[in-house]
Design a protein around this motif. Sequence first.
Motif, PDB file in Angstrom:
ATOM      1  N   TRP A   1       0.831  -1.199   0.000  1.00 19.79           N
ATOM      2  CA  TRP A   1       0.000   0.000   0.000  1.00 19.79           C
ATOM      3  C   TRP A   1       0.870   1.256   0.000  1.00 19.79           C
ATOM      4  O   TRP A   1       0.640   2.181  -0.792  1.00 19.79           O
ATOM      5  CB  TRP A   1      -0.920  -0.001   1.221  1.00 19.79           C
ATOM      6  CG  TRP A   1      -1.691   1.273   1.375  1.00 19.79           C
ATOM      7  CD1 TRP A   1      -2.830   1.626   0.716  1.00 19.79           C
ATOM      8  CD2 TRP A   1      -1.364   2.369   2.228  1.00 19.79           C
ATOM      9  NE1 TRP A   1      -3.242   2.883   1.112  1.00 19.79           N
ATOM     10  CE2 TRP A   1      -2.365   3.364   2.034  1.00 19.79           C
ATOM     11  CE3 TRP A   1      -0.342   2.608   3.140  1.00 19.79           C
ATOM     12  CZ2 TRP A   1      -2.346   4.573   2.718  1.00 19.79           C
ATOM     13  CZ3 TRP A   1      -0.313   3.813   3.835  1.00 19.79           C
ATOM     14  CH2 TRP A   1      -1.315   4.781   3.613  1.00 19.79           C
TER      15      TRP A   1
ATOM     16  N   ARG B   1      -1.168   0.281  -8.478  1.00 18.18           N
ATOM     17  CA  ARG B   1      -2.282   0.523  -7.557  1.00 18.18           C
ATOM     18  C   ARG B   1      -3.330  -0.579  -7.600  1.00 18.18           C
ATOM     19  O   ARG B   1      -4.130  -0.708  -6.681  1.00 18.18           O
ATOM     20  CB  ARG B   1      -2.928   1.873  -7.879  1.00 18.18           C
ATOM     21  CG  ARG B   1      -1.980   3.033  -7.621  1.00 18.18           C
ATOM     22  CD  ARG B   1      -2.690   4.356  -7.608  1.00 18.18           C
ATOM     23  NE  ARG B   1      -1.774   5.429  -7.269  1.00 18.18           N
ATOM     24  CZ  ARG B   1      -2.136   6.704  -7.102  1.00 18.18           C
ATOM     25  NH1 ARG B   1      -3.406   7.049  -7.269  1.00 18.18           N
ATOM     26  NH2 ARG B   1      -1.245   7.612  -6.783  1.00 18.18           N
ATOM     27  N   HIS B   2      -3.334  -1.374  -8.676  1.00 20.75           N
ATOM     28  CA  HIS B   2      -4.272  -2.488  -8.750  1.00 20.75           C
ATOM     29  C   HIS B   2      -3.701  -3.754  -8.110  1.00 20.75           C
ATOM     30  O   HIS B   2      -4.344  -4.806  -8.139  1.00 20.75           O
ATOM     31  CB  HIS B   2      -4.656  -2.769 -10.210  1.00 20.75           C
ATOM     32  CG  HIS B   2      -3.482  -3.148 -11.069  1.00 20.75           C
ATOM     33  ND1 HIS B   2      -2.770  -2.219 -11.796  1.00 20.75           N
ATOM     34  CD2 HIS B   2      -2.893  -4.342 -11.307  1.00 20.75           C
ATOM     35  CE1 HIS B   2      -1.792  -2.829 -12.448  1.00 20.75           C
ATOM     36  NE2 HIS B   2      -1.854  -4.114 -12.172  1.00 20.75           N
TER      37      HIS B   2
ATOM     38  N   ARG C   1      -4.538  -2.781  -2.907  1.00 19.53           N
ATOM     39  CA  ARG C   1      -5.983  -2.578  -2.881  1.00 19.53           C
ATOM     40  C   ARG C   1      -6.558  -2.926  -1.511  1.00 19.53           C
ATOM     41  O   ARG C   1      -7.439  -2.226  -0.994  1.00 19.53           O
ATOM     42  CB  ARG C   1      -6.669  -3.448  -3.943  1.00 19.53           C
ATOM     43  CG  ARG C   1      -6.498  -2.957  -5.372  1.00 19.53           C
ATOM     44  CD  ARG C   1      -7.244  -3.852  -6.345  1.00 19.53           C
ATOM     45  NE  ARG C   1      -8.694  -3.739  -6.184  1.00 19.53           N
ATOM     46  CZ  ARG C   1      -9.457  -4.659  -5.593  1.00 19.53           C
ATOM     47  NH1 ARG C   1      -8.929  -5.755  -5.087  1.00 19.53           N
ATOM     48  NH2 ARG C   1     -10.761  -4.480  -5.492  1.00 19.53           N
TER      49      ARG C   1
ATOM     50  N   TRP D   1      -6.197  -0.130   0.961  1.00 20.95           N
ATOM     51  CA  TRP D   1      -7.229   0.897   0.781  1.00 20.95           C
ATOM     52  C   TRP D   1      -8.598   0.405   1.226  1.00 20.95           C
ATOM     53  O   TRP D   1      -9.382   1.156   1.823  1.00 20.95           O
ATOM     54  CB  TRP D   1      -7.286   1.330  -0.689  1.00 20.95           C
ATOM     55  CG  TRP D   1      -6.181   2.257  -1.088  1.00 20.95           C
ATOM     56  CD1 TRP D   1      -5.176   2.013  -1.984  1.00 20.95           C
ATOM     57  CD2 TRP D   1      -5.963   3.583  -0.595  1.00 20.95           C
ATOM     58  NE1 TRP D   1      -4.343   3.098  -2.081  1.00 20.95           N
ATOM     59  CE2 TRP D   1      -4.802   4.080  -1.245  1.00 20.95           C
ATOM     60  CE3 TRP D   1      -6.623   4.393   0.331  1.00 20.95           C
ATOM     61  CZ2 TRP D   1      -4.302   5.352  -0.991  1.00 20.95           C
ATOM     62  CZ3 TRP D   1      -6.121   5.665   0.587  1.00 20.95           C
ATOM     63  CH2 TRP D   1      -4.980   6.131  -0.070  1.00 20.95           C
ATOM     64  N   LEU D   2      -8.897  -0.862   0.954  1.00 18.56           N
ATOM     65  CA  LEU D   2     -10.206  -1.404   1.326  1.00 18.56           C
ATOM     66  C   LEU D   2     -10.390  -1.421   2.843  1.00 18.56           C
ATOM     67  O   LEU D   2     -11.481  -1.145   3.350  1.00 18.56           O
ATOM     68  CB  LEU D   2     -10.369  -2.810   0.757  1.00 18.56           C
ATOM     69  CG  LEU D   2     -10.654  -2.881  -0.745  1.00 18.56           C
ATOM     70  CD1 LEU D   2     -10.429  -4.297  -1.278  1.00 18.56           C
ATOM     71  CD2 LEU D   2     -12.076  -2.419  -1.042  1.00 18.56           C
TER      72      LEU D   2
ATOM     73  N   ILE E   1     -10.839   2.399   3.884  1.00 12.71           N
ATOM     74  CA  ILE E   1     -12.163   2.922   3.513  1.00 12.71           C
ATOM     75  C   ILE E   1     -13.275   2.186   4.278  1.00 12.71           C
ATOM     76  O   ILE E   1     -14.247   2.802   4.734  1.00 12.71           O
ATOM     77  CB  ILE E   1     -12.366   2.797   1.997  1.00 12.71           C
ATOM     78  CG1 ILE E   1     -11.383   3.719   1.269  1.00 12.71           C
ATOM     79  CG2 ILE E   1     -13.799   3.147   1.609  1.00 12.71           C
ATOM     80  CD1 ILE E   1     -11.366   3.545  -0.236  1.00 12.71           C
TER      81      ILE E   1
ATOM     82  N   THR F   1     -14.456  -6.160  -4.083  1.00 10.88           N
ATOM     83  CA  THR F   1     -14.574  -4.907  -4.827  1.00 10.88           C
ATOM     84  C   THR F   1     -14.666  -3.728  -3.863  1.00 10.88           C
ATOM     85  O   THR F   1     -14.898  -3.896  -2.663  1.00 10.88           O
ATOM     86  CB  THR F   1     -15.831  -4.910  -5.708  1.00 10.88           C
ATOM     87  OG1 THR F   1     -17.000  -4.909  -4.864  1.00 10.88           O
ATOM     88  CG2 THR F   1     -15.860  -6.138  -6.612  1.00 10.88           C
ATOM     89  N   TRP F   2     -14.512  -2.518  -4.421  1.00 12.26           N
ATOM     90  CA  TRP F   2     -14.606  -1.315  -3.593  1.00 12.26           C
ATOM     91  C   TRP F   2     -16.000  -1.177  -2.983  1.00 12.26           C
ATOM     92  O   TRP F   2     -16.143  -0.866  -1.797  1.00 12.26           O
ATOM     93  CB  TRP F   2     -14.295  -0.075  -4.436  1.00 12.26           C
ATOM     94  CG  TRP F   2     -12.894  -0.029  -4.941  1.00 12.26           C
ATOM     95  CD1 TRP F   2     -12.470  -0.319  -6.206  1.00 12.26           C
ATOM     96  CD2 TRP F   2     -11.720   0.275  -4.193  1.00 12.26           C
ATOM     97  NE1 TRP F   2     -11.111  -0.202  -6.302  1.00 12.26           N
ATOM     98  CE2 TRP F   2     -10.618   0.172  -5.074  1.00 12.26           C
ATOM     99  CE3 TRP F   2     -11.479   0.630  -2.872  1.00 12.26           C
ATOM    100  CZ2 TRP F   2      -9.314   0.411  -4.672  1.00 12.26           C
ATOM    101  CZ3 TRP F   2     -10.180   0.869  -2.461  1.00 12.26           C
ATOM    102  CH2 TRP F   2      -9.115   0.767  -3.352  1.00 12.26           C
ATOM    103  N   VAL F   3     -17.015  -1.415  -3.786  1.00  9.22           N
ATOM    104  CA  VAL F   3     -18.392  -1.292  -3.292  1.00  9.22           C
ATOM    105  C   VAL F   3     -18.655  -2.296  -2.177  1.00  9.22           C
ATOM    106  O   VAL F   3     -19.241  -1.954  -1.131  1.00  9.22           O
ATOM    107  CB  VAL F   3     -19.395  -1.491  -4.450  1.00  9.22           C
ATOM    108  CG1 VAL F   3     -20.820  -1.539  -3.905  1.00  9.22           C
ATOM    109  CG2 VAL F   3     -19.264  -0.377  -5.472  1.00  9.22           C
TER     110      VAL F   3
ATOM    111  N   GLY G   1     -16.412  -3.722  -0.242  1.00  8.89           N
ATOM    112  CA  GLY G   1     -15.605  -3.368   0.925  1.00  8.89           C
ATOM    113  C   GLY G   1     -16.276  -2.306   1.776  1.00  8.89           C
ATOM    114  O   GLY G   1     -16.298  -2.389   3.013  1.00  8.89           O
ATOM    115  N   ILE G   2     -16.841  -1.285   1.132  1.00  9.00           N
ATOM    116  CA  ILE G   2     -17.549  -0.226   1.859  1.00  9.00           C
ATOM    117  C   ILE G   2     -18.817  -0.779   2.503  1.00  9.00           C
ATOM    118  O   ILE G   2     -19.142  -0.450   3.656  1.00  9.00           O
ATOM    119  CB  ILE G   2     -17.879   0.940   0.914  1.00  9.00           C
ATOM    120  CG1 ILE G   2     -16.579   1.601   0.426  1.00  9.00           C
ATOM    121  CG2 ILE G   2     -18.771   1.966   1.611  1.00  9.00           C
ATOM    122  CD1 ILE G   2     -16.780   2.612  -0.675  1.00  9.00           C
TER     123      ILE G   2
END
Length: 273
Positions: free
Chosen positions: A71, A81-82, A87, A90-91, A94, A148-150, A152-153
């Motif tokens: 990271w 960054r991928h 990732r 960041w997950l 966030i 995925t980002w969605v 993870g949030i």
Amino acid sequence: MGWLEAIVLGIVQGLTEFLPVSSSAHQSIVGQLFFGGRDPGAAFTAVSQLGTETAVVVYFARDIGRIISHWARSLVGRVPRHDPDARMGWLVIIGSIPIGVLGLLFQDAIDTSLRNLWITVSMLAGFGIVLWVADRVARNRYELAQLTWVDGIALGFAQALALIPGVSRSGATIAGGLFLGYKREAATRYAFLLAIPAVFISGVFKLKDIPNDPNLAWGPTIVATVIAFAIGLAVIHWLLKYVSKHSFSVFVWYRLALAALVAGLLLGGVLQP
């Protein structure tokens, strides 16, 4: 808080923090049943969780070190960054925002009214059913690297539900992961990683409340935290092996049975809300 109380509550914390049964609920129930009707309080719960969360850091030290390294290096372009570990860094960051924001907004309620045992009973039973449904509909399709980002949030908001005693931090996150199609072990691992920032920040923040609480003392609190660390380390190892081959049914039945027991004790006047 005496030494015996601290030892018992440390054992309870270590045994229940990572299982989807709510450690804060168990702390409150055991405190009332065996130690003069006293709820150990949110400060003790948060500080003792530093022990179990340190167990997570020790158990996943290699993974956490790699995630932090990738990271940090991704910030300066030395790692793409991928990259999966970049990732994940960041997950986790966030995904930790919801519980941080909601924890600050509802701090007073978390320390007082939400610790009512009738609320705990409702959450033990209600989220037991949620976990059962999640386990039944789980597709067990995705690995943690596919998060995925969605998602993870979304799992960050699921974790935030654990601010209510009886929900279970791991239980809420795992159930969310199962609903989203992740494998049991993947959902469990993310639940462990996601909890690290929230628990450490909360525990350190609550350290200031220990000297101001007449029912708490540094010595017993430290002993409880150390015991929670040692037992928690063993529980992590066991749980990850267990969920790779078994459903969460045993925890669902346990939650329902405990909810019924506590409700009976409340109605009988043995416990006070």
